[in-house]
Motif scaffolding. Structure first.
Motif, PDB file in Angstrom:
ATOM      1  N   THR A  67       0.829  -1.194   0.000  1.00 34.57           N
ATOM      2  CA  THR A  67       0.000   0.000   0.000  1.00 34.57           C
ATOM      3  C   THR A  67       0.869   1.252   0.000  1.00 34.57           C
ATOM      4  O   THR A  67       2.083   1.194   0.214  1.00 34.57           O
ATOM      5  CB  THR A  67      -0.899   0.039   1.252  1.00 34.57           C
ATOM      6  OG1 THR A  67      -0.070   0.207   2.418  1.00 34.57           O
ATOM      7  CG2 THR A  67      -1.719  -1.243   1.375  1.00 34.57           C
ATOM      8  N   ALA A  68       0.218   2.390  -0.220  1.00 31.70           N
ATOM      9  CA  ALA A  68       0.924   3.670  -0.172  1.00 31.70           C
ATOM     10  C   ALA A  68       1.519   3.898   1.214  1.00 31.70           C
ATOM     11  O   ALA A  68       2.643   4.398   1.353  1.00 31.70           O
ATOM     12  CB  ALA A  68      -0.025   4.804  -0.538  1.00 31.70           C
ATOM     13  N   ALA A  69       0.776   3.536   2.238  1.00 26.54           N
ATOM     14  CA  ALA A  69       1.279   3.685   3.605  1.00 26.54           C
ATOM     15  C   ALA A  69       2.517   2.821   3.828  1.00 26.54           C
ATOM     16  O   ALA A  69       3.460   3.232   4.525  1.00 26.54           O
ATOM     17  CB  ALA A  69       0.189   3.318   4.609  1.00 26.54           C
ATOM     18  N   ASP A  70       2.526   1.632   3.215  1.00 25.46           N
ATOM     19  CA  ASP A  70       3.694   0.759   3.321  1.00 25.46           C
ATOM     20  C   ASP A  70       4.929   1.417   2.687  1.00 25.46           C
ATOM     21  O   ASP A  70       6.037   1.309   3.217  1.00 25.46           O
ATOM     22  CB  ASP A  70       3.440  -0.572   2.612  1.00 25.46           C
ATOM     23  CG  ASP A  70       2.414  -1.443   3.331  1.00 25.46           C
ATOM     24  OD1 ASP A  70       2.171  -1.206   4.526  1.00 25.46           O
ATOM     25  OD2 ASP A  70       1.876  -2.348   2.677  1.00 25.46           O
ATOM     26  N   MET A  71       4.724   2.089   1.550  1.00 24.31           N
ATOM     27  CA  MET A  71       5.834   2.766   0.889  1.00 24.31           C
ATOM     28  C   MET A  71       6.395   3.872   1.783  1.00 24.31           C
ATOM     29  O   MET A  71       7.621   4.041   1.903  1.00 24.31           O
ATOM     30  CB  MET A  71       5.385   3.343  -0.460  1.00 24.31           C
ATOM     31  CG  MET A  71       5.093   2.293  -1.521  1.00 24.31           C
ATOM     32  SD  MET A  71       4.475   2.990  -3.091  1.00 24.31           S
ATOM     33  CE  MET A  71       5.939   3.831  -3.705  1.00 24.31           C
ATOM     34  N   GLU A  72       5.513   4.608   2.421  1.00 21.58           N
ATOM     35  CA  GLU A  72       5.955   5.682   3.302  1.00 21.58           C
ATOM     36  C   GLU A  72       6.733   5.132   4.492  1.00 21.58           C
ATOM     37  O   GLU A  72       7.768   5.684   4.888  1.00 21.58           O
ATOM     38  CB  GLU A  72       4.748   6.502   3.753  1.00 21.58           C
ATOM     39  CG  GLU A  72       4.052   7.240   2.612  1.00 21.58           C
ATOM     40  CD  GLU A  72       2.812   7.985   3.050  1.00 21.58           C
ATOM     41  OE1 GLU A  72       2.487   7.916   4.268  1.00 21.58           O
ATOM     42  OE2 GLU A  72       2.166   8.629   2.212  1.00 21.58           O
ATOM     43  N   GLN A  73       6.238   4.034   5.060  1.00 26.06           N
ATOM     44  CA  GLN A  73       6.928   3.414   6.191  1.00 26.06           C
ATOM     45  C   GLN A  73       8.276   2.846   5.770  1.00 26.06           C
ATOM     46  O   GLN A  73       9.267   2.936   6.510  1.00 26.06           O
ATOM     47  CB  GLN A  73       6.048   2.318   6.794  1.00 26.06           C
ATOM     48  CG  GLN A  73       4.788   2.845   7.480  1.00 26.06           C
ATOM     49  CD  GLN A  73       3.831   1.730   7.878  1.00 26.06           C
ATOM     50  OE1 GLN A  73       4.127   0.551   7.699  1.00 26.06           O
ATOM     51  NE2 GLN A  73       2.678   2.108   8.417  1.00 26.06           N
ATOM     52  N   ALA A  74       8.331   2.275   4.568  1.00 26.14           N
ATOM     53  CA  ALA A  74       9.586   1.712   4.075  1.00 26.14           C
ATOM     54  C   ALA A  74      10.629   2.803   3.861  1.00 26.14           C
ATOM     55  O   ALA A  74      11.818   2.604   4.130  1.00 26.14           O
ATOM     56  CB  ALA A  74       9.340   0.961   2.765  1.00 26.14           C
ATOM     57  N   ALA A  75      10.189   3.966   3.399  1.00 30.15           N
ATOM     58  CA  ALA A  75      11.119   5.076   3.197  1.00 30.15           C
ATOM     59  C   ALA A  75      11.742   5.498   4.519  1.00 30.15           C
ATOM     60  O   ALA A  75      12.950   5.772   4.599  1.00 30.15           O
ATOM     61  CB  ALA A  75      10.397   6.251   2.544  1.00 30.15           C
ATOM     62  N   VAL A  76      10.938   5.532   5.573  1.00 22.82           N
ATOM     63  CA  VAL A  76      11.457   5.868   6.900  1.00 22.82           C
ATOM     64  C   VAL A  76      12.462   4.809   7.348  1.00 22.82           C
ATOM     65  O   VAL A  76      13.530   5.120   7.897  1.00 22.82           O
ATOM     66  CB  VAL A  76      10.317   5.989   7.922  1.00 22.82           C
ATOM     67  CG1 VAL A  76      10.868   6.152   9.333  1.00 22.82           C
ATOM     68  CG2 VAL A  76       9.406   7.163   7.558  1.00 22.82           C
ATOM     69  N   ALA A  77      12.140   3.542   7.096  1.00 19.90           N
ATOM     70  CA  ALA A  77      13.041   2.453   7.473  1.00 19.90           C
ATOM     71  C   ALA A  77      14.368   2.553   6.731  1.00 19.90           C
ATOM     72  O   ALA A  77      15.429   2.265   7.304  1.00 19.90           O
ATOM     73  CB  ALA A  77      12.378   1.108   7.189  1.00 19.90           C
TER      74      ALA A  77
END
Length: 271
Positions: free
Chosen positions: A155-165
Motif C-alpha cells: 500500500t501507499a502507507a507501506d511505501m511511506e513506512q519503508a522510506a522511513v526504514a
C-alpha cells in the motif's frame, strides 16, 4: 581552466544490448549535459530478451579504475548500479570512502527486467549494511525496497513506512519507485527528503514493454543534476520527468523489454 565542466561517474555493469547499466547511464548523463565517466564492475551478455551471462571484473582492476579517475578528473556526483556480489559491493564501498566523488546516488540493482538476478543473495546484507549508509539518494523499486527493509510493501502507507526504514539504515534522501504497483492508470513514486519533507511524484502509466533500464536512467539523471549543482528535490523531480518522457515516447528496439528513448526529454527543449 581544467576540470570546470561538470563531471559524473557511474559505477556499475555493462549491458551489451545498450538499454540498461553503464550504457543507459552514459546516454542519460550525456543528454543532461555533463561529462560522464565509468568504473566497470561487471560485464553482461544481455539484450532485450534477458541476461544470458555475466562476469564480475577482478577487484584490482576496479580499484585501478577508481584511482585513474581520482588522479585526473574532478567528479562532482556519482552513482552505483549493478555490483554483482558481496565482495564487489564491499570493494566499491572501500573506494567510495577513499575518494571524494561528490554526492552518491545508490540504485540497488538486484533483478533485471526479464527476471535475471543481478545481485547475489548474500550481497543484499552487504548493500544494506555498507552501501546504503553512504547514499545521499537511494532509488529502490518496490521489490528492492522490500528486500532492503525486510517488509512487505502493498500500500501507499507501506511505501511511506519503508522510506522511513531506509532512512533509519542511513540513506539521506529516498525515492521508492512505484512502477511495480498494480495501479492501472498511474505510476507513483514516494520521496522522503533528508529534512523530513515528503511528497508523491505521479505520472500516467504507459502501456508498453519498452521500459528496460528505467531505474538506471532515473538514478543517472539525478546524478547529472546534482553534478550541475541542483538541490536534491529538484534533481529528483527532473529525474522523474526525464524518465516519464523517455517511456511516453518509445523507440522500437529489440523483441523483448525494449530500451527507453533517452533523448525524448530534451526534444521538448527542457534544460
Amino acid at each position: 581552466m581544467a576540470n570546470e565542466f561538470p563531471q559524473t561517474l557511474t559505477i556499475a555493469g555493462t549491458d551489451s544490448g545498450g538499454g540498461a547499466g553503464v550504457m543507459a547511464d552514459l546516454k542519460t548523463m550525456q543528454e543532461r549535459n555533463v561529462f560522464a565517466t565509468a568504473v566497470i564492475v561487471a560485464v553482461t551478455a544481455q539484450n532485450t530478451l534477458g541476461v544470458q551471462d555475466f562476469m564480475a571484473l577482478p577487484q584490482k582492476l576496479i580499484d585501478e579504475q577508481f584511482a585513474s579517475l581520482a588522479d585526473d578528473l574532478k567528479i562532482r556526483a556519482c552513482k552505483t548500479g549493478m555490483l554483482a556480489d558481496a565482495a564487489h559491493v564491499h570493494g566499491v564501498v572501500e573506494n567510495l570512502k577513499k575518494y571524494q566523488f561528490g554526492p552518491l546516488t545508490v540504485d540497488p540493482v538486484m533483478i533485471a527486467k526479464g527476471g535475471a538476478a543481478l545481485l547475489a543473495d548474500d550481497a543484499v546484507a552487504t548493500v544494506r549494511e555498507e552501501l546504503v549508509p553512504l547514499a545521499d539518494v537511494l532509488t529502490p523499486n518496490l521489490p528492492e525496497a522490500e528486500r532492503l527493509t525486510e517488509q512487505k510493501i502493498t500500500t501507499a502507507a507501506d511505501m511511506e513506512q519503508a522510506a522511513v526504514a531506509l532512512q533509519d539504515l542511513g540513506a539521506k534522501n529516498i525515492i521508492i519507485k512505484g512502477g511495480h504497483e498494480a495501479t492501472p492508470d498511474k505510476a507513483s513514486d514516494f520521496v522522503l527528503l533528508a529534512d523530513g519533507r515528503s511528497f508523491w511524484l505521479t505520472a500516467p502509466r504507459v502501456d508498453t514493454v519498452r521500459t528496460h533500464g528505467t531505474g538506471d536512467t532515473l538514478s543517472s539523471c539525478i546524478t547529472a543534476e546534482l553534478a550541475k549543482g541542483k538541490d536534491f528535490e529538484t534533481a529528483i523531480r527532473i529525474g522523474k520527468d526525464y524518465v516519464t518522457a523517455a517511456i511516453a515516447n518509445p523507440i522500437a528496439v529489440g523483441h523483448g523489454h525494449g530500451p527507453l528513448n533517452h533523448w525524448a526529454y530534451n526534444q521538448g527543449g527542457a534544460e
